[in-house]
Design an enzyme around this catalytic site. Structure first.
Site, PDB file in Angstrom:
ATOM      1  N   HIS A  63      23.753 -42.809 -80.214  1.00  0.00           N
ATOM      2  CA  HIS A  63      22.626 -43.427 -80.900  1.00  0.00           C
ATOM      3  C   HIS A  63      21.809 -44.319 -79.971  1.00  0.00           C
ATOM      4  O   HIS A  63      22.345 -44.935 -79.063  1.00  0.00           O
ATOM      5  CB  HIS A  63      23.120 -44.300 -82.055  1.00  0.00           C
ATOM      6  N   ASP A 168      25.235 -37.551 -87.433  1.00  0.00           N
ATOM      7  CA  ASP A 168      25.811 -37.171 -86.144  1.00  0.00           C
ATOM      8  C   ASP A 168      26.150 -35.686 -86.081  1.00  0.00           C
ATOM      9  O   ASP A 168      26.051 -35.077 -85.016  1.00  0.00           O
ATOM     10  CB  ASP A 168      27.045 -38.019 -85.845  1.00  0.00           C
TER      11      ASP A 168
END
Length: 181
Positions: A63, A168
């Site tokens: 991230h 994700d």
């Protein structure tokens, strides 16, 4: 507490505490404004603290944020994680470099991650608590994710991933993510 620069990525620091240990356990400073300030980081520049708890094998990441980015100070306060930082700052002398860290509740070491670097980790214990000190309030519109298993990153996750968020699981490749930055 001392600050140790990480050679592989410009601007990344490990903050290593000096715990006081006795028969009761330990006491450890986890943040020291003067030590942080001594390496050019504004200790008053952090806007929020957050905490995640993960089960063993969980991968969170990779991230980062678009726009002004997001700098963070990350520490595993309980358990152990395999922590990953990737420099995605195009103007950085260490662009594309990766570094891996073992962070644990035992060591209480923190890693400072400058804005423009991607971050992720895998929980090696159940649970693993990760504390974040972040320099800007969260804006979901700026969230950028990169596939944790992108072959270009080739991150050697130590365990088979057990759980991933929907974000994700469907994250784009590194090449696609770089287009958003």
């Amino acid at each position: 507490m001392k600050a140790v620069p990480v050679a592989g990525i410009d601007g990344v620091y490990l903050f290593e505490p000096t715990p006081h240990v006795d028969e009761r356990g330990f006491f450890s400073r986890t943040f020291d404004r003067e030590v942080v300030k001594s390496v050019g980081i504004d200790p008053d520049g952090f806007a929020q603290d957050s905490l995640s708890r993960s089960a063993k094998g969980v991968v969170r990441g990779m991230h980062l944020r678009s726009g002004a980015g997001e700098a963070k100070l990350v520490r595993c306060s309980f358990g152990e994680v395999f922590d990953v930082v990737v420099d995605l700052r195009r103007d950085s002398p260490t662009f594309g470099n990766k570094e891996f860290f073992a962070l644990s509740g035992e060591s209480q070491i923190s890693v400072y991650i400058p804005a423009g670097c991607a971050h992720g980790f895998q929980a090696l214990t159940a649970p693993a608590d990760v504390s974040y000190r972040i320099d800007r309030p969260h804006n979901p519109a700026e969230d950028v994710s990169i596939a944790f298993d992108d072959p270009e990153l080739a991150i050697p996750w130590p365990l088979p991933p057990t759980l991933l968020s929907a974000r994700d699981r469907t994250a784009p490749s590194l090449a696609e993510a770089l287009e958003r930055l």
